[in-house]
Enzyme design. Structure first.
Site, PDB file in Angstrom:
ATOM      1  N   ASN A 121      -3.309   8.807   4.497  1.00  0.00           N
ATOM      2  CA  ASN A 121      -2.174   7.947   4.794  1.00  0.00           C
ATOM      3  C   ASN A 121      -1.885   7.696   6.320  1.00  0.00           C
ATOM      4  OD1 ASN A 121      -1.294   7.711   2.118  1.00  0.00           O
ATOM      5  ND2 ASN A 121      -0.362   9.809   2.157  1.00  0.00           N
TER       6      ASN A 121
ATOM      7  N   HIS B 179       0.757   4.268  -2.668  1.00  0.00           N
ATOM      8  CA  HIS B 179       0.586   5.721  -2.287  1.00  0.00           C
ATOM      9  C   HIS B 179       1.646   6.592  -2.746  1.00  0.00           C
ATOM     10  CE1 HIS B 179      -3.204   5.212   0.654  1.00  0.00           C
ATOM     11  NE2 HIS B 179      -3.079   4.549  -0.270  1.00  0.00           N
TER      12      HIS B 179
ATOM     13  N   HIS C  53      -6.135  -5.254  -3.248  1.00  0.00           N
ATOM     14  CA  HIS C  53      -6.982  -5.298  -2.079  1.00  0.00           C
ATOM     15  C   HIS C  53      -7.320  -6.728  -1.814  1.00  0.00           C
ATOM     16  CE1 HIS C  53      -9.175  -1.128  -2.989  1.00  0.00           C
ATOM     17  NE2 HIS C  53      -7.874  -1.091  -2.439  1.00  0.00           N
TER      18      HIS C  53
ATOM     19  N   ARG D 188       0.887  -1.148   0.170  1.00  0.00           N
ATOM     20  CA  ARG D 188      -0.219  -0.087   0.061  1.00  0.00           C
ATOM     21  C   ARG D 188       0.845   1.192  -0.071  1.00  0.00           C
ATOM     22  NH1 ARG D 188      -3.208   2.310   4.703  1.00  0.00           N
ATOM     23  NH2 ARG D 188      -4.707   4.011   3.532  1.00  0.00           N
TER      24      ARG D 188
END
Length: 317
Positions: A92, A64, A189, A60
């Site tokens: 975040n 990001h 995911h 993740r």
């Protein structure tokens, strides 16, 4: 890849004019730091042995990072003075495992001072995390530079959990990513956990005619309402992204077809003919999913934009 703020197209377009400027190579460190991949891999394995949650966290974190200013390690910079950095922005807030990158960087600085970028460390660490979760491996092109700018305000460019398919397509297209890439990359995911705040808008007062998001299977929504009560729930309350949250597999696509996607963006994949076809294909074939994921994550992680090699991933040189 979840965020809480809606995309600002103009600012993101200007940011990504910086992208794709560094020449990446599979053998970039062969002569200057030959043990780079094994050092990063050992750091990731050591951390994951003690805390399995670093596996989804690293993947993740890489997403990001790449979605804002390209894959330049800007997500790793600490806030300083009056500047609030990306990592301290609301989208975040649940990111963690920065210590894994710090540890790998410290070891590499001892071996090859000033050679290996923090952005490259994060890209390789994300790959190694996927492998530890039983997912595919791939060769990571290297040679990224680290950025000098990290602004919390720019995390408005991250996709929101509530995006519809058009908003998702726009967000990905601004980074040169296709609808096929979108469908494959949302497969990330398959790993991890989300707090109630990321999806509870689907559970109550959804719109003027529905209390619960009609795209959710009613029994699934009922279970989530129990997990996320309005009062008295712990701050840690939430749900796993799919029933096998520490295994990189195609289960995510199966639950989306069942109306059990946790976020609106998950179920949005069924609202477009192309993405619906891909969800069906990936749900039926693990190999089809992992092949598509590898192609797309290499494409995403090749968006560059940095200017230096930081000696400390948390501060600019």
């Amino acid at each position: 890849m979840a965020a809480l703020i809606v995309l600002t197209s103009i600012s993101v377009l200007s940011l990504f004019s910086l992208g794709c400027v560094a020449a990446l190579s599979l053998n970039y460190y062969d002569k200057t730091c030959p043990n780079v991949e094994s050092s990063i891999s050992n750091s990731v394995k050591s951390a994951a042995t003690k805390d399995r949650t670093v596996i989804p966290a690293l993947l993740r974190m890489h997403f990001h990072d790449c979605f804002i200013r390209g894959c330049d390690g800007s997500i790793l910079l600490d806030s300083e003075g009056t500047n609030k950095a990306e990592k301290d922005a609301a989208p975040n807030g649940s990111l963690h495992a920065f210590f894994v990158i710090d540890g790998a960087k410290k070891e590499l600085e001892a071996q090859c001072p000033g050679v290996v970028s923090c952005a490259d460390i994060l890209a390789v660490a994300a790959r190694d995390a996927v492998v530890l979760a039983g997912g595919p491996t791939w060769e990571v092109p290297k040679g990224r530079k680290d950025g000098r700018i990290s602004r919390a305000s720019e995390t408005a460019g991250l996709p929101s959990p509530s995006f519809n398919i058009s908003q998702l397509q726009q967000s990905f297209a601004l980074r040169g990513l296709s609808t096929d890439d979108l469908a494959a990359l949302l497969g990330a995911h398959t790993l991890g956990f989300a707090h109630c705040s990321s999806f509870e808008g689907r559970l109550r007062n959804f719109d003027s005619t529905h209390d619960v998001d009609p795209s959710m299977r009613p029994s699934f929504a009922a279970r989530l309402r129990e997990i996320c009560p309005l009062k008295g729930r712990p701050r840690s309350a939430g749900a796993t992204m799919d029933p096998s949250p520490m295994t990189f597999d195609n289960t995510y696509y199966r639950v989306v077809l069942q109306g059990k996607g946790l976020f609106s963006i998950d179920q949005a994949l069924l609202t477009h003919p192309k993405t619906k076809t891909l969800v069906t294909r990936f749900a039926a074939s693990h190999n089809a999913f992992v092949d598509a994921f590898v192609r797309s994550i290499v494409k995403l992680s090749s968006i560059t934009g940095g200017q230096e090699v930081r000696r400390n991933c948390r501060v600019v040189n």
